[in-house]
Design an enzyme around this catalytic site. Structure first.
Site, PDB file in Angstrom:
ATOM      1  N   GLU A  60       0.801  -1.225   0.000  1.00 26.40           N
ATOM      2  CA  GLU A  60       0.000   0.000   0.000  1.00 26.40           C
ATOM      3  C   GLU A  60       0.839   1.284   0.000  1.00 26.40           C
ATOM      4  O   GLU A  60       0.543   2.226  -0.739  1.00 26.40           O
ATOM      5  CB  GLU A  60      -0.951  -0.001   1.212  1.00 26.40           C
ATOM      6  CG  GLU A  60      -1.959   1.110   1.128  1.00 26.40           C
ATOM      7  CD  GLU A  60      -2.798   1.308   2.397  1.00 26.40           C
ATOM      8  OE1 GLU A  60      -2.369   0.925   3.492  1.00 26.40           O
ATOM      9  OE2 GLU A  60      -3.894   1.879   2.264  1.00 26.40           O
ATOM     10  N   GLU A  64       0.683   4.238  -2.735  1.00 24.87           N
ATOM     11  CA  GLU A  64       0.336   5.617  -2.361  1.00 24.87           C
ATOM     12  C   GLU A  64       1.472   6.581  -2.683  1.00 24.87           C
ATOM     13  O   GLU A  64       1.235   7.723  -3.086  1.00 24.87           O
ATOM     14  CB  GLU A  64       0.012   5.695  -0.865  1.00 24.87           C
ATOM     15  CG  GLU A  64      -1.294   5.017  -0.506  1.00 24.87           C
ATOM     16  CD  GLU A  64      -1.674   5.206   0.968  1.00 24.87           C
ATOM     17  OE1 GLU A  64      -0.788   5.530   1.786  1.00 24.87           O
ATOM     18  OE2 GLU A  64      -2.862   5.042   1.289  1.00 24.87           O
ATOM     19  N   HIS A  71       0.422  13.460  -8.131  1.00 23.78           N
ATOM     20  CA  HIS A  71      -0.433  14.538  -7.632  1.00 23.78           C
ATOM     21  C   HIS A  71       0.377  15.777  -7.241  1.00 23.78           C
ATOM     22  O   HIS A  71      -0.127  16.890  -7.300  1.00 23.78           O
ATOM     23  CB  HIS A  71      -1.311  14.033  -6.488  1.00 23.78           C
ATOM     24  CG  HIS A  71      -2.405  13.108  -6.947  1.00 23.78           C
ATOM     25  ND1 HIS A  71      -3.705  13.202  -6.508  1.00 23.78           N
ATOM     26  CD2 HIS A  71      -2.386  12.080  -7.832  1.00 23.78           C
ATOM     27  CE1 HIS A  71      -4.439  12.270  -7.098  1.00 23.78           C
ATOM     28  NE2 HIS A  71      -3.655  11.564  -7.890  1.00 23.78           N
ATOM     29  N   ASP A  72       1.641  15.589  -6.836  1.00 27.71           N
ATOM     30  CA  ASP A  72       2.494  16.756  -6.609  1.00 27.71           C
ATOM     31  C   ASP A  72       2.895  17.380  -7.951  1.00 27.71           C
ATOM     32  O   ASP A  72       2.738  18.584  -8.153  1.00 27.71           O
ATOM     33  CB  ASP A  72       3.747  16.360  -5.806  1.00 27.71           C
ATOM     34  CG  ASP A  72       4.570  17.582  -5.387  1.00 27.71           C
ATOM     35  OD1 ASP A  72       3.965  18.622  -5.050  1.00 27.71           O
ATOM     36  OD2 ASP A  72       5.814  17.510  -5.405  1.00 27.71           O
ATOM     37  N   GLY A  90       4.720  22.485 -10.212  1.00 27.35           N
ATOM     38  CA  GLY A  90       5.043  21.127 -10.661  1.00 27.35           C
ATOM     39  C   GLY A  90       5.557  20.254  -9.527  1.00 27.35           C
ATOM     40  O   GLY A  90       5.011  20.277  -8.415  1.00 27.35           O
ATOM     41  N   ASP A 205      -9.038   3.425  -2.418  1.00 30.22           N
ATOM     42  CA  ASP A 205      -9.661   3.462  -1.089  1.00 30.22           C
ATOM     43  C   ASP A 205     -10.940   4.284  -1.099  1.00 30.22           C
ATOM     44  O   ASP A 205     -11.793   4.103  -0.226  1.00 30.22           O
ATOM     45  CB  ASP A 205      -8.706   4.120  -0.076  1.00 30.22           C
ATOM     46  CG  ASP A 205      -7.566   3.202   0.326  1.00 30.22           C
ATOM     47  OD1 ASP A 205      -7.669   1.981   0.103  1.00 30.22           O
ATOM     48  OD2 ASP A 205      -6.567   3.712   0.855  1.00 30.22           O
ATOM     49  N   ASP A 217      -6.186  -4.044 -10.844  1.00 31.68           N
ATOM     50  CA  ASP A 217      -5.981  -5.275 -11.628  1.00 31.68           C
ATOM     51  C   ASP A 217      -5.769  -6.431 -10.662  1.00 31.68           C
ATOM     52  O   ASP A 217      -5.753  -6.238  -9.447  1.00 31.68           O
ATOM     53  CB  ASP A 217      -4.854  -5.126 -12.670  1.00 31.68           C
ATOM     54  CG  ASP A 217      -3.453  -5.282 -12.099  1.00 31.68           C
ATOM     55  OD1 ASP A 217      -3.291  -5.336 -10.858  1.00 31.68           O
ATOM     56  OD2 ASP A 217      -2.495  -5.350 -12.892  1.00 31.68           O
ATOM     57  N   THR A 219      -3.229  -8.208 -10.043  1.00 35.83           N
ATOM     58  CA  THR A 219      -1.878  -8.374  -9.486  1.00 35.83           C
ATOM     59  C   THR A 219      -1.287  -7.017  -9.080  1.00 35.83           C
ATOM     60  O   THR A 219      -0.360  -6.517  -9.726  1.00 35.83           O
ATOM     61  CB  THR A 219      -0.958  -9.031 -10.536  1.00 35.83           C
ATOM     62  OG1 THR A 219      -1.135  -8.333 -11.795  1.00 35.83           O
ATOM     63  CG2 THR A 219      -1.254 -10.496 -10.715  1.00 35.83           C
ATOM     64  N   ASP A 224       3.038  -5.596 -14.154  1.00 34.70           N
ATOM     65  CA  ASP A 224       2.803  -6.454 -15.320  1.00 34.70           C
ATOM     66  C   ASP A 224       1.734  -5.822 -16.205  1.00 34.70           C
ATOM     67  O   ASP A 224       1.255  -4.724 -15.920  1.00 34.70           O
ATOM     68  CB  ASP A 224       2.390  -7.865 -14.870  1.00 34.70           C
ATOM     69  CG  ASP A 224       1.123  -7.847 -14.020  1.00 34.70           C
ATOM     70  OD1 ASP A 224       0.402  -6.830 -13.994  1.00 34.70           O
ATOM     71  OD2 ASP A 224       0.857  -8.867 -13.350  1.00 34.70           O
TER      72      ASP A 224
HETATM   73  C1  HEM Z   1      -5.966  10.156 -16.129  1.00 35.23           C
HETATM   74  C2  HEM Z   1      -5.290  10.369 -15.046  1.00 35.23           C
HETATM   75  C3  HEM Z   1      -5.559   9.679 -13.741  1.00 35.23           C
HETATM   76  C4  HEM Z   1      -6.725   9.511 -13.050  1.00 35.23           C
HETATM   77  C5  HEM Z   1      -8.099  10.021 -13.425  1.00 35.23           C
HETATM   78  C6  HEM Z   1      -6.413   8.726 -11.871  1.00 35.23           C
HETATM   79  C7  HEM Z   1      -7.327   8.374 -10.891  1.00 35.23           C
HETATM   80  C8  HEM Z   1      -7.046   7.583  -9.806  1.00 35.23           C
HETATM   81  C9  HEM Z   1      -8.011   7.219  -8.774  1.00 35.23           C
HETATM   82  C10 HEM Z   1      -9.457   7.651  -8.733  1.00 35.23           C
HETATM   83  C11 HEM Z   1      -7.370   6.433  -7.886  1.00 35.23           C
HETATM   84  C12 HEM Z   1      -7.948   5.804  -6.635  1.00 35.23           C
HETATM   85  C13 HEM Z   1      -7.627   6.645  -5.415  1.00 35.23           C
HETATM   86  C14 HEM Z   1      -8.343   6.101  -4.198  1.00 35.23           C
HETATM   87  O1  HEM Z   1      -9.573   6.019  -4.230  1.00 35.23           O
HETATM   88  O2  HEM Z   1      -7.668   5.714  -3.223  1.00 35.23           O
HETATM   89  C15 HEM Z   1      -6.008   6.292  -8.347  1.00 35.23           C
HETATM   90  C16 HEM Z   1      -5.060   5.543  -7.703  1.00 35.23           C
HETATM   91  C17 HEM Z   1      -3.752   5.501  -8.092  1.00 35.23           C
HETATM   92  N1  HEM Z   1      -3.153   6.245  -9.102  1.00 35.23           N
HETATM   93 FE1  HEM Z   1      -4.108   7.281 -10.516  1.00 35.23          FE
HETATM   94  N2  HEM Z   1      -5.070   8.430 -11.874  1.00 35.23           N
HETATM   95  C18 HEM Z   1      -4.516   8.990 -12.986  1.00 35.23           C
HETATM   96  C19 HEM Z   1      -3.182   8.974 -13.331  1.00 35.23           C
HETATM   97  C20 HEM Z   1      -2.192   8.451 -12.550  1.00 35.23           C
HETATM   98  C21 HEM Z   1      -0.786   8.625 -12.785  1.00 35.23           C
HETATM   99  C22 HEM Z   1      -0.192   9.433 -13.938  1.00 35.23           C
HETATM  100  C23 HEM Z   1      -0.127   7.980 -11.793  1.00 35.23           C
HETATM  101  C24 HEM Z   1       1.348   7.838 -11.543  1.00 35.23           C
HETATM  102  C25 HEM Z   1       2.269   7.998 -12.435  1.00 35.23           C
HETATM  103  C26 HEM Z   1      -1.133   7.355 -10.964  1.00 35.23           C
HETATM  104  C27 HEM Z   1      -0.873   6.522  -9.906  1.00 35.23           C
HETATM  105  C28 HEM Z   1      -1.834   5.946  -9.104  1.00 35.23           C
HETATM  106  C29 HEM Z   1      -1.545   4.942  -8.107  1.00 35.23           C
HETATM  107  C30 HEM Z   1      -0.190   4.285  -7.866  1.00 35.23           C
HETATM  108  C31 HEM Z   1      -2.745   4.686  -7.445  1.00 35.23           C
HETATM  109  C32 HEM Z   1      -2.986   3.701  -6.318  1.00 35.23           C
HETATM  110  C33 HEM Z   1      -2.918   4.351  -4.967  1.00 35.23           C
HETATM  111  C34 HEM Z   1      -3.120   3.306  -3.857  1.00 35.23           C
HETATM  112  O3  HEM Z   1      -3.191   2.107  -4.125  1.00 35.23           O
HETATM  113  O4  HEM Z   1      -3.184   3.729  -2.693  1.00 35.23           O
HETATM  114  N3  HEM Z   1      -2.364   7.683 -11.438  1.00 35.23           N
HETATM  115  N4  HEM Z   1      -5.835   7.012  -9.514  1.00 35.23           N
END
Ligand code: HEM
Ligand SMILES: *[C@@H]1O[C@H](CO)[C@@H](O)[C@H](O)[C@H]1NC(C)=O
Length: 364
Positions: A60, A64, A71-72, A90, A205, A217, A219, A224
């Site tokens: 986790e 995160e 997000h930063d 940025g 979450d 997904d 995994t 992957d």
């Molecule tokens: C079209 C752009 C994107 C959208 C709309 C999006 C949206 C989301 C949403 C809604 C979540 C779930 C957050 C939660 O409910 O806890 C998430 C998780 C996540 N996002 Fe994105 N995301 C985008 C792009 C990206 C990018 C560019 C990265 C990193 C390079 C990223 C990395 C992650 C990761 C690693 C998680 C999992 C966080 C966790 O498991 O705690 N996302 N994203």
């Protein structure tokens, strides 16, 4: 003897890294790196692997931490700057320095957890918040099976202003809106897909708060291509609450897995579908394109020539993938909604056994 070793090592590096002036510095802990500025990151590495990532797991906190790098960094808008407004700095650590402002943004829901967990590590080691966020992301990714070794550049200023709101994409945004926003920050449609390889090591979450830790997904601790396959399966169910109060949820193909609307749409849009499909059978391409897009993202708002390359501190990912792409058990090729017009969808076999269901990512 020590002198001889250093000389031999320098010679070896000279041979391996030609052309370009090879640099090697021996730190006080005996380890070597490209620049003395990088030495302090060895201690940070040991500390976060043990105490942030629970012993170099891909769990986790890694997920995160990777989300936080985005997000930063994406708080960066040349469009706002052209309008005479502050467009954000940025990848500048503003999300941590001004967490009182930025964690309240709707798109940052839940990000406060990892910001508060990381902050004391950054302060203890005297690392700027901007550097720390990108360093933790790169180290974290290296713990995931099949991951590329990401670049890490050090030297971001610790001074920042709060990012403006509405720069982080939302799961309910249209593809047009996402392409426009990411384009403003400098990313092509293909590069959006490249960055979204991150969602192969991810869970939600807050999309459905009744089922925290629900993966994107099957995994979530492996880098992957399952994310790129499974997002193209016909959606049939909601893993938890069918009402979708937060907005942005799409139907998922597998019990225990969640799909967001933006991923569902980007997988099927003509502008992004071929890049999406290309990663299913070409893991090396998925790694190299993710690495390149992450290198760009990690220095948004920064001047590359003023940063120092400390990539050699990032561990070489050691765990290979267990297997190449397959369909989850219980699915057939008829369940695939292929969307790339230029290239036929690859023929995949299904995993044996009863229909795949996905357990949640355990909180730690
Ligand atoms: C079209 C752009 C994107 C959208 C709309 C999006 C949206 C989301 C949403 C809604 C979540 C779930 C957050 C939660 O409910 O806890 C998430 C998780 C996540 N996002 Fe994105 N995301 C985008 C792009 C990206 C990018 C560019 C990265 C990193 C390079 C990223 C990395 C992650 C990761 C690693 C998680 C999992 C966080 C966790 O498991 O705690 N996302 N994203
Ligand atoms: C960065 O700024 C924060 C306050 O926002 C401070 O707590 C931290 O010690 C500073 N870090 C460095 C390396 O200057």
């Amino acid at each position: 003897m020590l002198k001889l070793n250093v000389a031999l090592l320098s010679l070896a590096l000279l041979a391996a890294a030609a052309p370009g002036p090879p640099r090697v510095v021996r730190c006080s802990n005996g380890k070597t790196t490209a620049n003395a500025v990088c030495c302090k990151f060895f201690d940070v590495l040991d500390d976060i692997q043990e105490n942030l990532f629970d012993g170099a797991e891909c769990g986790e906190e890694v997920h995160e931490s990777l989300r936080l790098t985005f997000h930063d960094a994406i708080g960066f808008s040349p469009k706002l700057s052209r309008q005479g407004k502050f467009g954000g700095g940025g990848a500048d650590g503003s999300l941590m320095a001004h967490s009182d402002v930025e964690t309240l943004f709707n798109a940052n829901n839940g990000i406060d957890d990892i910001v508060e967990v990381q902050r004391p590590f950054a302060i203890k080691h005297g690392i700027s918040f901007g550097d720390f966020i990108q360093f933790a992301g790169a180290v974290g990714v290296s713990n995931c099976a099949g991951a590329p070794r990401l670049e890490f550049l050090a030297g971001r200023s610790n001074n920042s202003r709060p990012s403006p709101d509405l720069l982080v994409p939302e799961p309910f945004d249209s593809v047009d809106k996402i392409i426009a926003r990411m384009g403003d920050a400098g990313f092509s449609p293909n590069e959006i897909v490249d960055l979204l390889a991150s969602h192969t090591i991810a869970a939600a979450d807050h999309v459905d708060e009744s089922i925290p830790g629900t993966p994107f997904d099957s995994t979530p601790s492996a880098f992957d291509s399952n994310f790129f396959v499974e997002t193209l399966l016909v959606g049939t169910l909601t893993p938890g609450n069918p009402i979708d109060p937060a907005g942005g949820q799409a139907l998922s193909p597998i019990a225990g897995e969640i799909r967001i609307q933006s991923d569902a749409s980007l997988a099927r849009d003509a502008r992004t579908a071929c890049e999406w499909q290309s990663f299913i059978t070409d893991h090396a391409r998925m790694q190299s394109k993710f690495r390149a897009a992450m290198s760009k993202m990690a220095i948004l708002g920064q001047d590359r020539s003023r940063l120092i390359d400390c990539s050699d501190i990032i561990p070489v990912p050691m765990t290979p993938l267990a297997k190449s792409a397959t369909l989850p058990a219980g699915k057939t090729m008829n369940d695939i909604q292929a969307a790339c017009k230029a290239t036929p969808f690859p023929t995949l076999s299904a995993d044996p056994g009863p229909a795949t269901t996905v357990p949640p990512v355990p909180p730690s």
